[in-house]
Design a protein around this motif. Structure first.
Motif, PDB file in Angstrom:
ATOM      1  N   LEU A   1      10.426 -10.103 -39.118  1.00 40.24           N
ATOM      2  CA  LEU A   1       9.034 -10.052 -38.668  1.00 40.24           C
ATOM      3  C   LEU A   1       8.625  -8.607 -38.391  1.00 40.24           C
ATOM      4  CD1 LEU A   1       8.948 -13.130 -36.245  1.00 40.24           C
ATOM      5  CD2 LEU A   1       8.461 -13.046 -38.703  1.00 40.24           C
TER       6      LEU A   1
ATOM      7  N   LEU B   1       1.668 -12.014 -32.849  1.00 37.54           N
ATOM      8  CA  LEU B   1       2.513 -12.603 -33.870  1.00 37.54           C
ATOM      9  C   LEU B   1       1.911 -13.878 -34.438  1.00 37.54           C
ATOM     10  CD1 LEU B   1       6.030 -12.053 -32.263  1.00 37.54           C
ATOM     11  CD2 LEU B   1       5.340 -11.224 -34.513  1.00 37.54           C
TER      12      LEU B   1
ATOM     13  N   ASP C   1      -1.162 -13.370 -36.863  1.00 38.98           N
ATOM     14  CA  ASP C   1      -0.970 -12.613 -38.092  1.00 38.98           C
ATOM     15  C   ASP C   1      -0.712 -13.555 -39.270  1.00 38.98           C
ATOM     16  OD1 ASP C   1      -0.431  -9.701 -39.106  1.00 38.98           O
ATOM     17  OD2 ASP C   1       1.169 -10.933 -39.974  1.00 38.98           O
TER      18      ASP C   1
ATOM     19  N   VAL D   1       2.901 -13.393 -40.762  1.00 35.96           N
ATOM     20  CA  VAL D   1       3.932 -14.056 -39.961  1.00 35.96           C
ATOM     21  C   VAL D   1       3.835 -15.567 -40.101  1.00 35.96           C
ATOM     22  CG1 VAL D   1       4.749 -14.464 -37.611  1.00 35.96           C
ATOM     23  CG2 VAL D   1       4.118 -12.153 -38.323  1.00 35.96           C
TER      24      VAL D   1
ATOM     25  N   CYS E   1       8.624  -9.833 -43.926  1.00 34.37           N
ATOM     26  CA  CYS E   1       7.313  -9.244 -43.647  1.00 34.37           C
ATOM     27  C   CYS E   1       7.379  -7.718 -43.758  1.00 34.37           C
ATOM     28  CB  CYS E   1       6.850  -9.628 -42.246  1.00 34.37           C
ATOM     29  SG  CYS E   1       6.684 -11.413 -41.979  1.00 34.37           S
TER      30      CYS E   1
ATOM     31  N   SER F   1       9.346  -4.817 -41.336  1.00 39.55           N
ATOM     32  CA  SER F   1      10.571  -5.438 -40.827  1.00 39.55           C
ATOM     33  C   SER F   1      11.757  -4.754 -41.491  1.00 39.55           C
ATOM     34  CB  SER F   1      10.575  -6.937 -41.150  1.00 39.55           C
ATOM     35  OG  SER F   1      10.743  -7.138 -42.550  1.00 39.55           O
TER      36      SER F   1
END
Length: 483
Positions: free
Chosen positions: A250, A266, A269, A272, A343, A346
């Protein structure tokens, strides 16, 4: 390129090498703790060579009033990864007594968090060697996060400009100063690592295994302390591993937003949510399929499938059994999953989930335009408009990503590898996944038997994939060196 610019790049590289030399102290301490003091000499020599090279690079000093331009960052980014790998391979070459080609391959695989390996007999291997491999992946993971959130958006490379523009963590300015963002990210990364160590220890691992696997899980690297990978450990460790791999996949800047009070960062998004939804559906449906086609209980089938799926999608590379024995549909599914990735921002590699989401947005807009030719159709992703520059960036990256895999696969075939090994080896290298498919480099094998030329070509593929391809390719153009 001007001499002062090369001096400052050399100065920065020198700092990296000195840091790398200091980092070799931890495997030395590991050897002392586990009473393998006779193996310290290899790390001492490697550390001294690395330290000497670092000091030589910083001795000329840092030029005053010289700032690196965006174009200079291409050279710095690529050079730092290559130079660090050159010296980080020395302990493996000296301690394990393997060829420098194998040592460099193992190191490039580690620092790019790919997870492909040429080593076997890990259960009885030197604890210092195992710790150094894990450290390589841990350092490579945090290094890529820093590059992804600080350098690549500035360079507008390989779709990372889209991450800068589209992600709310940048457009809303997470922090006023980039160095403060870096401090938060390092703190979060270290925090996840420490929590992972405790969780692995509580699951039944030894402290040594827990430390190593926590570093290689959060970095989505995949190096293990056992030839059986996660198959050596129990179900509790498997679930800990799954959680850590997801956390590492993430965007770390969204963790920063969450810490600073934006608790919905989070969940709001699109990237995510798309990533977690894709993982959940894939694991559930595939788990049902394995349950119906094997003797496993449903929860066991779900656990086995989830660890393997998350490992491949997050480009970690852990294995829990040989999933190529599950049948043709499983092999094909895992081959497809190789390309997905986690993502942006990350530690994972691959195409990244946001590119698939943007491609869907563009496809949907194109279909609507065909139905309503005169309509003005807005193309948005994550609450922001998709302008021409962003679309061009993602198309360029996707094209060269595919071409790179094809070129590496063709090169491997020319060297003499069979179709499955060449194609999946190229894909796993450029996507930074780790294991390929087939009897040689599949989850039950390794890369040791490949010719040296194949290992060097795969190392180039790993570097290209980790640095988003365009960053490296621009150095090969004559125009870059003319100004």
């Amino acid at each position: 390129m001007a001499l002062p610019t090369l001096r400052i790049i050399g100065f920065i590289l020198g700092i990296f090498l000195i840091t790398l030399a200091i980092g070799m102290v931890l495997p030395m301490l590991t050897l002392v703790i586990y009473e393998h003091s006779h193996e310290i000499e290899s790390f001492v020599w490697a550390s001294m060579i690395t330290l000497s090279a670092g000091i030589a690079l910083i001795l000329p000093g840092r030029p005053e009033q010289v700032q690196l331009r965006p174009r200079d960052m291409y050279l710095l980014t690529t050079a730092s990864w290559v130079i660090v790998c050159v010296f980080a391979a020395l302990p493996l070459n000296l301690l394990q007594n393997i060829s420098y080609t194998d040592a460099f391959f193992e190191t490039m695989s580690g620092i790019t968090t790919t997870g492909s390996t040429v080593l076997s007999g890990l259960d009885s291997a030197s604890p210092g060697l195992l710790m150094w491999r894990s450290m390589q992946q841990w350092l490579g993971g945090i290094g890529f996060i820093g590059m992804a959130v600080a350098i690549l958006p500035l360079l507008r490379v390989g779709g990372m400009r889209l991450f800068q523009t589209e992600s709310s963590d940048w457009s809303e300015k997470v922090m006023p100063r980039s160095h403060m963002v870096a401090k938060y990210i390092v703190t979060i990364y270290v925090g996840f690592t420490l929590l992972g160590i405790l969780a692995y220890r509580m699951s039944g691992m030894s402290w040594f295994d827990a430390i190593n696997h926590s570093m290689t899980s959060i970095s989505t690297g995949g190096y293990s302390t056992s030839d059986a990978s996660m198959g050596k450990f129990g179900p509790a460790a498997h679930w800990v591993c799954i959680v850590l791999m997801v956390l590492g996949s993430l965007p770390f800047t969204l963790y920063v937003s969450t810490l600073r009070g934006n608790h919905q960062a989070l969940l709001r998004d699109h990237q995510v949510r798309g990533f977690l939804l894709m993982l959940s559906l894939t694991c559930l449906l595939f788990g049902l399929w394995l349950w119906l086609h094997s003797d496993h209980r449903f929860l066991d089938a779900l656990r086995i499938v989830t660890l393997n799926v998350v490992s491949v999608v997050s480009t970690t590379g852990y294995a829990l059994g040989d999933y190529t024995q599950w049948g043709g549909i499983a092999v094909m599914l895992f081959f497809y999953l190789t390309f997905v990735g986690g993502c942006s921002g990350s530690t994972s590699g691959g195409l990244k989930i946001f590119r698939f989401q943007v491609a869907y947005v563009l496809l949907k807009a194109s279909i609507r335009q065909l139905i309503h030719p005169r309509a003005v159709i807005k193309q948005q992703y994550n609450g922001h408009n998709l302008d021409e520059e962003i679309v061009r960036s993602i198309l360029t990256f996707s094209f060269f990503f595919t071409i790179t895999i094809g070129a590496v696969a063709l090169g491997l075939s020319f060297i003499g590898l069979d179709l499955i090994t060449a194609l999946t080896g190229a894909a796993t290298a450029v996507c930074n996944v780790g294991p390929g498919l087939g009897t040689i480099i599949g989850p039950a094998g390794n890369f040791a038997s490949l010719p040296d030329a194949a290992k060097w070509l795969l190392s180039i593929g790993m570097l290209l994939g980790r640095l988003e391809i365009i960053t490296v390719l621009v150095l090969l153009t004559p125009t870059f060196w003319k100004h």
